[in-house]
Design an enzyme around this catalytic site. Structure first.
Site, PDB file in Angstrom:
ATOM      1  N   ASP A  61      -5.881   1.090  -0.608  1.00 55.42           N
ATOM      2  CA  ASP A  61      -4.771   0.313  -1.148  1.00 55.42           C
ATOM      3  C   ASP A  61      -3.442   1.073  -1.041  1.00 55.42           C
ATOM      4  O   ASP A  61      -3.418   2.298  -0.919  1.00 55.42           O
ATOM      5  CB  ASP A  61      -5.018   0.008  -2.628  1.00 55.42           C
ATOM      6  CG  ASP A  61      -6.124  -1.025  -2.834  1.00 55.42           C
ATOM      7  OD1 ASP A  61      -6.861  -1.321  -1.875  1.00 55.42           O
ATOM      8  OD2 ASP A  61      -6.239  -1.520  -3.972  1.00 55.42           O
ATOM      9  N   HIS A 205      -7.101   4.988  -2.126  1.00 56.58           N
ATOM     10  CA  HIS A 205      -5.659   4.763  -1.945  1.00 56.58           C
ATOM     11  C   HIS A 205      -5.115   5.586  -0.782  1.00 56.58           C
ATOM     12  O   HIS A 205      -5.470   6.752  -0.625  1.00 56.58           O
ATOM     13  CB  HIS A 205      -4.908   5.100  -3.233  1.00 56.58           C
ATOM     14  CG  HIS A 205      -5.177   4.130  -4.336  1.00 56.58           C
ATOM     15  ND1 HIS A 205      -6.297   4.220  -5.131  1.00 56.58           N
ATOM     16  CD2 HIS A 205      -4.508   3.021  -4.736  1.00 56.58           C
ATOM     17  CE1 HIS A 205      -6.293   3.218  -5.992  1.00 56.58           C
ATOM     18  NE2 HIS A 205      -5.219   2.475  -5.774  1.00 56.58           N
TER      19      HIS A 205
HETATM   20 ZN   LIG Z   1      -2.338  -0.814  -5.648  1.00 58.38          ZN
END
Ligand SMILES: [Zn+2]
Length: 254
Positions: A61, A205
């Protein structure tokens, strides 16, 4: 007694937010394979116990990130692994070259809103707008987004339908690496390995370097255990077959 009262008051104060944020269970990493928590709005009931192969979907992400994502792409290439990148629209607009590189390498690119806002605190019109802006940036980068992940796992009762109206299915996760807490790479690695089960959807992430450091070991150890790292669209195809098998087991023919 006073302490109990304060605790009760705090709980009551927090309650309306939680009731509204239907995604809060997932955002706290307890989604597991409850279909409505992992894959709200799904047409199937998830049955990972019937998967014919131990597939895993890694998701990254908050990118594209100018230095980490090229490194992540290179590591995925070395391990012949596929993944899904949930990109923030405004970041994608700055790095269309990286969006193109992700698509060219066979990865999937999903929508993570344009501004990374907590959707449950916004109107339906605002939610639709930030999702549409992100889609426009992703398409400009050559992607054809099919998946949507709400920032913070924060949904309200309208969000899934709003995303669907723009051609996107909503996907949360079963494993939260907590890489965003700036923990050592070894801790990220162990947390992901502990949650690696057939059908797992792993939250990572792009904007944290510990993730880049942990990734080679995750792929090597996962591969040694027989796991195959796939895009979410491939994950869905495997899951559909598994739910078909589950239905057949439940209702055997004559
Ligand atoms: Zn996010």
């Amino acid at each position: 007694m006073t302490r109990l009262f304060v605790a009760a008051a705090l709980l009551l104060a927090a309650w309306p937010l939680r009731a509204e944020e239907v995604g809060w269970v997932a955002s706290h990493g307890r989604a597991g394979f409850v279909t409505a928590h992992l894959y709200p709005g799904a047409a199937i009931t998830l049955a990972p116990q019937h998967l014919a192969a131990p597939i895993v979907a890694l998701t990254f992400d908050d990118g594209p990130h100018g230095t980490n994502d090229p490194a992540i792409l290179e590591i995925l290439r070395q391990h012949k692994a596929a993944a899904t990148f949930f990109l923030i629209g405004r970041n994608a607009a700055h790095h269309p070259d990286l969006v193109r590189a992700m698509v060219a390498d066979g990865h999937e690119v999903g929508n993570h809103t344009n501004d990374h806002i907590r959707l449950s605190q916004h109107t339906a019109v605002e939610q639709a707008a930030t999702i549409a802006q992100a889609n426009a940036a992703l398409v400009l980068g050559g992607a054809q987004p099919r998946w949507f992940r709400p920032p913070f796992g924060s949904l309200d009762s309208d969000t899934v339908a709003i995303a669907r109206a723009q051609g996107l299915e909503t996907m949360l996760w079963t494993v939260d690496s907590k890489d965003y807490r700036n923990i050592p790479a070894a801790t990220v690695e162990e947390r992901v390995m502990a949650g690696l089960t057939p059908g797992a959807v792993v939250l990572l992430h792009s904007n944290h370097h510990n993730t880049v450091e942990a990734l080679p070991n995750i792929l090597a150890r996962g591969g040694a255990l027989g796991y195959r790292f796939v895009t979410l669209t491939e994950w869905k195809a495997w899951m559909e077959r598994a739910s078909f098998v589950a239905a057949a087991v439940k209702a055997p023919g004559p």
